[in-house]
Design a protein around this motif. Structure first.
Motif, PDB file in Angstrom:
ATOM      1  N   GLY A  88       0.783  -1.237   0.000  1.00  0.00           N
ATOM      2  CA  GLY A  88       0.000   0.000   0.000  1.00  0.00           C
ATOM      3  C   GLY A  88       0.816   1.288   0.000  1.00  0.00           C
ATOM      4  O   GLY A  88       0.248   2.363  -0.145  1.00  0.00           O
ATOM      5  N   LYS A  89       2.146   1.179   0.130  1.00  0.00           N
ATOM      6  CA  LYS A  89       2.967   2.404   0.146  1.00  0.00           C
ATOM      7  C   LYS A  89       3.774   2.514  -1.144  1.00  0.00           C
ATOM      8  O   LYS A  89       4.301   1.510  -1.631  1.00  0.00           O
ATOM      9  CB  LYS A  89       3.958   2.361   1.325  1.00  0.00           C
ATOM     10  N   TRP A  90       3.888   3.738  -1.674  1.00  0.00           N
ATOM     11  CA  TRP A  90       4.645   3.939  -2.915  1.00  0.00           C
ATOM     12  C   TRP A  90       6.120   4.176  -2.630  1.00  0.00           C
ATOM     13  O   TRP A  90       6.467   4.935  -1.728  1.00  0.00           O
ATOM     14  CB  TRP A  90       4.065   5.124  -3.693  1.00  0.00           C
ATOM     15  N   HIS A  91       6.971   3.501  -3.393  1.00  0.00           N
ATOM     16  CA  HIS A  91       8.426   3.663  -3.256  1.00  0.00           C
ATOM     17  C   HIS A  91       9.010   3.896  -4.653  1.00  0.00           C
ATOM     18  O   HIS A  91       8.454   3.417  -5.638  1.00  0.00           O
ATOM     19  CB  HIS A  91       9.061   2.373  -2.713  1.00  0.00           C
ATOM     20  N   SER A  92      10.183   4.560  -4.697  1.00  0.00           N
ATOM     21  CA  SER A  92      10.886   4.668  -5.981  1.00  0.00           C
ATOM     22  C   SER A  92      11.481   3.306  -6.312  1.00  0.00           C
ATOM     23  O   SER A  92      12.006   2.627  -5.422  1.00  0.00           O
ATOM     24  CB  SER A  92      12.037   5.671  -5.880  1.00  0.00           C
ATOM     25  N   VAL A  93      11.399   2.914  -7.579  1.00  0.00           N
ATOM     26  CA  VAL A  93      12.031   1.655  -8.012  1.00  0.00           C
ATOM     27  C   VAL A  93      13.551   1.836  -7.845  1.00  0.00           C
ATOM     28  O   VAL A  93      14.092   2.865  -8.267  1.00  0.00           O
ATOM     29  CB  VAL A  93      11.664   1.359  -9.488  1.00  0.00           C
ATOM     30  N   PRO A  94      14.245   0.870  -7.202  1.00  0.00           N
ATOM     31  CA  PRO A  94      15.675   1.061  -6.934  1.00  0.00           C
ATOM     32  C   PRO A  94      16.565   0.796  -8.149  1.00  0.00           C
ATOM     33  O   PRO A  94      17.584   0.092  -8.087  1.00  0.00           O
ATOM     34  CB  PRO A  94      15.951   0.057  -5.808  1.00  0.00           C
ATOM     35  N   ARG A  95      16.198   1.375  -9.287  1.00  0.00           N
ATOM     36  CA  ARG A  95      16.937   1.310 -10.548  1.00  0.00           C
ATOM     37  C   ARG A  95      16.079   2.089 -11.543  1.00  0.00           C
ATOM     38  O   ARG A  95      14.960   2.485 -11.195  1.00  0.00           O
ATOM     39  CB  ARG A  95      17.113  -0.145 -11.023  1.00  0.00           C
ATOM     40  N   LYS A  96      16.572   2.280 -12.783  1.00  0.00           N
ATOM     41  CA  LYS A  96      15.728   2.914 -13.813  1.00  0.00           C
ATOM     42  C   LYS A  96      15.294   1.856 -14.808  1.00  0.00           C
ATOM     43  O   LYS A  96      16.038   0.891 -15.041  1.00  0.00           O
ATOM     44  CB  LYS A  96      16.531   3.984 -14.538  1.00  0.00           C
ATOM     45  N   GLN A  97      14.140   2.048 -15.427  1.00  0.00           N
ATOM     46  CA  GLN A  97      13.620   1.043 -16.359  1.00  0.00           C
ATOM     47  C   GLN A  97      13.080   1.682 -17.634  1.00  0.00           C
ATOM     48  O   GLN A  97      12.624   2.837 -17.618  1.00  0.00           O
ATOM     49  CB  GLN A  97      12.490   0.260 -15.692  1.00  0.00           C
ATOM     50  N   ALA A  98      13.110   0.912 -18.712  1.00  0.00           N
ATOM     51  CA  ALA A  98      12.543   1.348 -19.990  1.00  0.00           C
ATOM     52  C   ALA A  98      12.140   0.105 -20.777  1.00  0.00           C
ATOM     53  O   ALA A  98      12.671  -0.984 -20.519  1.00  0.00           O
ATOM     54  CB  ALA A  98      13.583   2.128 -20.788  1.00  0.00           C
ATOM     55  N   THR A  99      11.216   0.265 -21.706  1.00  0.00           N
ATOM     56  CA  THR A  99      10.845  -0.860 -22.572  1.00  0.00           C
ATOM     57  C   THR A  99      10.806  -0.395 -24.030  1.00  0.00           C
ATOM     58  O   THR A  99      10.370   0.727 -24.319  1.00  0.00           O
ATOM     59  CB  THR A  99       9.458  -1.446 -22.210  1.00  0.00           C
ATOM     60  N   TYR A 100      11.276  -1.249 -24.912  1.00  0.00           N
ATOM     61  CA  TYR A 100      11.254  -1.004 -26.360  1.00  0.00           C
ATOM     62  C   TYR A 100      10.760  -2.283 -27.031  1.00  0.00           C
ATOM     63  O   TYR A 100      10.935  -3.377 -26.475  1.00  0.00           O
ATOM     64  CB  TYR A 100      12.664  -0.674 -26.865  1.00  0.00           C
ATOM     65  N   GLY A 101      10.172  -2.159 -28.226  1.00  0.00           N
ATOM     66  CA  GLY A 101       9.718  -3.389 -28.883  1.00  0.00           C
ATOM     67  C   GLY A 101       8.994  -3.128 -30.190  1.00  0.00           C
ATOM     68  O   GLY A 101       8.941  -1.992 -30.688  1.00  0.00           O
ATOM     69  N   ASP A 102       8.431  -4.209 -30.739  1.00  0.00           N
ATOM     70  CA  ASP A 102       7.741  -4.143 -32.029  1.00  0.00           C
ATOM     71  C   ASP A 102       6.466  -3.312 -31.911  1.00  0.00           C
ATOM     72  O   ASP A 102       5.814  -3.300 -30.854  1.00  0.00           O
ATOM     73  CB  ASP A 102       7.338  -5.558 -32.479  1.00  0.00           C
ATOM     74  N   ALA A 103       6.086  -2.700 -33.049  1.00  0.00           N
ATOM     75  CA  ALA A 103       4.840  -1.929 -33.096  1.00  0.00           C
ATOM     76  C   ALA A 103       3.658  -2.865 -32.852  1.00  0.00           C
ATOM     77  O   ALA A 103       3.692  -4.030 -33.266  1.00  0.00           O
ATOM     78  CB  ALA A 103       4.704  -1.276 -34.459  1.00  0.00           C
ATOM     79  N   GLY A 104       2.663  -2.384 -32.166  1.00  0.00           N
ATOM     80  CA  GLY A 104       1.425  -3.152 -31.968  1.00  0.00           C
ATOM     81  C   GLY A 104       1.426  -4.005 -30.715  1.00  0.00           C
ATOM     82  O   GLY A 104       0.392  -4.556 -30.348  1.00  0.00           O
TER      83      GLY A 104
END
Ligand code: AKG
Length: 246
Positions: A88-104
């Motif tokens: 129930g408590k919000w925390h910063s993710v202990p790293r950075k994240q991104a996603t890339y991929g195919d269209a659709g």
């Protein structure tokens, strides 16, 4: 995602009988081709339900170049997507994240339905090399950036419903070398159902770890805190995810 705990017991890497060290003979895990590049030397990691293959895929000069480009080009999540809710408590993710991929493609992340960003050349370069040496195809990549050894990822399994059944996950690492642990699902918690030794390895700059079926059904993995590590690391996990029916 579960909390990590317990000790680390053993470093388990079974050398391939044909693995002659640097410059030795190739042992591709399944139907791959080296496509003009030097053939990788695979190490096969095997334990109860664990099936992984490890190699250093990119030499230092190329790995340095790719790391620099990743640092310049990858756009990481910000705002709500960089937070996680725990009890129930919000925390910063202990790293950075991104996603890339195919269209659709769409996928679920922190309860939200998202679309990955379109492929960029540096990610296509790494993806295509992995596809060539493994004979597998991937349509999506999750990127995790650890600014130093305080950034980490807790024990979890990559068993999302969107993953194509039986497909492998290809994990490629650049930057600081970090410890990586596998823990068997029956060997967790205060009263484990059985004692299975932890499988521990180090993921080097330019390395590829293939997590093959059924590893993720039986084993949790984590990248623990290592306070002595001061340098950043970027990890790419290439996946094959299913197109959702409209
Ligand atoms: O950074 C790593 O090596 C681990 C990343 C990971 O566990 C994941 O993407 O599921």
């Amino acid at each position: 995602m579960a909390v990590q705990g317990g000790g680390m017991d053993r470093f388990l890497v079974k050398p391939d009988p044909g693995d002659l060290g640097a410059g030795g003979e190739e042992s591709a895990p399944s139907g791959g081709a080296s496509g003009g590049q030097p053939s990788p030397n695979w190490r096969h990691l095997r334990a109860q339900g664990l099936n992984c293959d490890y190699t250093v895929l990119f030499g230092k000069a190329e790995a340095d170049e790719i790391f620099r480009e990743l640092e310049q080009e990858v756009e990481y999540f910000t705002g709500a997507l960089a937070k996680v809710q725990v009890f129930g408590k919000w925390h910063s993710v202990p790293r950075k994240q991104a996603t890339y991929g195919d269209a659709g493609l769409t996928y679920t992340f922190s309860g939200l339905t998202l679309t990955p960003k379109p492929w960029i050349p540096v990610l296509e370069r790494v993806r295509d090399r992995v596809c060539r040496v493994t004979g597998q195809s991937f349509n999506f990549v999750l990127i995790n950036r650890y600014k130093d050894g305080c950034d980490h990822i807790g024990e979890h399994r990559d068993d999302e419903r969107e993953l194509a059944p039986g497909s492998p996950i290809a994990s490629v690492s650049f930057g600081a070398c970090r410890d990586f642990l596998f823990r068997h699902k029956d060997s967790r918690g205060k009263r484990p159902r059985q004692t299975v030794e932890v499988v521990r390895l180090q993921l080097a700059h330019g390395s590829l770890l293939m997590m093959n079926h059924p590893t993720n059904a039986h084993w949790y993995h984590s990248l623990p805190i290592r306070k002595k590590v001061l340098a950043p690391r970027v990890n790419l996990t290439f996946r094959k995810i299913l197109h959702t029916k409209k």
